[in-house]
Design a protein around this motif. Sequence first.
Motif, PDB file in Angstrom:
ATOM      1  N   ASP A 151      -9.135  -7.195 -10.819  1.00  0.00           N
ATOM      2  CA  ASP A 151     -10.172  -6.297 -11.339  1.00  0.00           C
ATOM      3  C   ASP A 151      -9.805  -5.750 -12.711  1.00  0.00           C
ATOM      4  O   ASP A 151     -10.651  -5.637 -13.600  1.00  0.00           O
ATOM      5  CB  ASP A 151     -10.447  -5.150 -10.353  1.00  0.00           C
ATOM      6  CG  ASP A 151      -9.230  -4.273 -10.102  1.00  0.00           C
ATOM      7  OD1 ASP A 151      -8.128  -4.829  -9.904  1.00  0.00           O
ATOM      8  OD2 ASP A 151      -9.378  -3.039 -10.065  1.00  0.00           O
ATOM      9  N   ASP A 180     -10.007  -6.891  -6.019  1.00  0.00           N
ATOM     10  CA  ASP A 180     -10.224  -5.513  -6.458  1.00  0.00           C
ATOM     11  C   ASP A 180      -9.247  -4.589  -5.737  1.00  0.00           C
ATOM     12  O   ASP A 180      -9.502  -4.122  -4.628  1.00  0.00           O
ATOM     13  CB  ASP A 180     -11.672  -5.097  -6.171  1.00  0.00           C
ATOM     14  CG  ASP A 180     -11.994  -3.728  -6.752  1.00  0.00           C
ATOM     15  OD1 ASP A 180     -11.137  -3.156  -7.458  1.00  0.00           O
ATOM     16  OD2 ASP A 180     -13.106  -3.220  -6.489  1.00  0.00           O
ATOM     17  N   LYS A 182      -8.267  -1.848  -7.280  1.00  0.00           N
ATOM     18  CA  LYS A 182      -8.500  -0.587  -7.996  1.00  0.00           C
ATOM     19  C   LYS A 182      -7.460  -0.345  -9.090  1.00  0.00           C
ATOM     20  O   LYS A 182      -6.996   0.770  -9.303  1.00  0.00           O
ATOM     21  CB  LYS A 182      -8.504   0.604  -7.015  1.00  0.00           C
ATOM     22  CG  LYS A 182      -9.415   0.406  -5.801  1.00  0.00           C
ATOM     23  CD  LYS A 182     -10.867   0.195  -6.209  1.00  0.00           C
ATOM     24  CE  LYS A 182     -11.790   0.111  -5.000  1.00  0.00           C
ATOM     25  NZ  LYS A 182     -11.594  -1.113  -4.189  1.00  0.00           N
ATOM     26  N   ALA A 205     -19.641  -8.788  -2.278  1.00  0.00           N
ATOM     27  CA  ALA A 205     -18.412  -8.015  -2.089  1.00  0.00           C
ATOM     28  C   ALA A 205     -18.048  -8.035  -0.611  1.00  0.00           C
ATOM     29  O   ALA A 205     -18.910  -7.827   0.252  1.00  0.00           O
ATOM     30  CB  ALA A 205     -18.590  -6.577  -2.574  1.00  0.00           C
ATOM     31  N   ASP A 207     -14.599  -7.436   2.480  1.00  0.00           N
ATOM     32  CA  ASP A 207     -13.275  -6.925   2.802  1.00  0.00           C
ATOM     33  C   ASP A 207     -12.274  -8.040   2.516  1.00  0.00           C
ATOM     34  O   ASP A 207     -12.309  -9.098   3.140  1.00  0.00           O
ATOM     35  CB  ASP A 207     -13.228  -6.514   4.271  1.00  0.00           C
ATOM     36  CG  ASP A 207     -11.882  -5.931   4.691  1.00  0.00           C
ATOM     37  OD1 ASP A 207     -10.885  -6.134   3.974  1.00  0.00           O
ATOM     38  OD2 ASP A 207     -11.828  -5.276   5.752  1.00  0.00           O
ATOM     39  N   ASN A 232     -12.307  -6.742  -1.815  1.00  0.00           N
ATOM     40  CA  ASN A 232     -11.764  -5.385  -1.844  1.00  0.00           C
ATOM     41  C   ASN A 232     -10.525  -5.307  -0.967  1.00  0.00           C
ATOM     42  O   ASN A 232     -10.571  -5.623   0.225  1.00  0.00           O
ATOM     43  CB  ASN A 232     -12.821  -4.398  -1.343  1.00  0.00           C
ATOM     44  CG  ASN A 232     -14.014  -4.319  -2.268  1.00  0.00           C
ATOM     45  OD1 ASN A 232     -13.903  -3.892  -3.411  1.00  0.00           O
ATOM     46  ND2 ASN A 232     -15.175  -4.752  -1.782  1.00  0.00           N
TER      47      ASN A 232
END
Length: 241
Positions: A151, A180, A182, A205, A207, A232
């Motif tokens: 990301d 991702d 973060k 998107a 998991d 994510n």
Amino acid sequence: MQTTDQTTDRTSEQTTEETIRALFRRMIGDEKHIWAAVSTTDTIWVLYDRVLNVSPDTVDDPDRDRFYLSKGHGPMAYYAMLAAKGFFPPEELDTWTTVDSPLGLHPDRVLVPGVEISSGSLGHGLPLGVGTALGLRIDGRAARVVVLIGDGELDEGSNNEAIEIAGRFGLDRLTVIVIDNKSASLGWPDGIAKRFEVEGWDAAAVDGHDHEALYKALTREPAGRPQAVVANVRRKEGVAG
């Protein structure tokens, strides 16, 4: 019969997980990037175990699928999977980071069987993937090109240009997976998937630890557009634990 098949699949997956954990632990010396590696493990596992049409016997086949690890720093999970799938002997993992080892801190396509691009400098993988997808289309080949990026890597201008071009050309054999975790410095208030959607991509998107969700997202019909899968992920012990 269905119950037996599902049980067999779960047993096989557990065996694979144990194998990858063991292989991953053989590599020490780059603790700085351990999280970068762990965050990619589930995705790389699903790709090589269930999605990609590539094997040690087809590394030179022009019709093979291509996987580009643009997020090349901390490639331990990548190396572990390649070893598990027979691209090179698992014993090579014990030489990781040593002077004479082919397994460097960044993957080298000249030295490591199965590695398609030398990476680590962020922002290069997706532009290379766009060029490869275009070349395969011109040659009339149906092979897929899958690029894994982070990301934070999306901050690179080269990625933004590649996203725009791929959408305009409708490169439906190109898939980008964004891990991702973060780490982007400014974040993505509208979500990463939106960045791709506005350029004509089919984006989803999921998991990033859910193998079935990853598999479904990576095998959906392209519908004439490039695909983006935002995985994510959250901090956990993972294969290194």
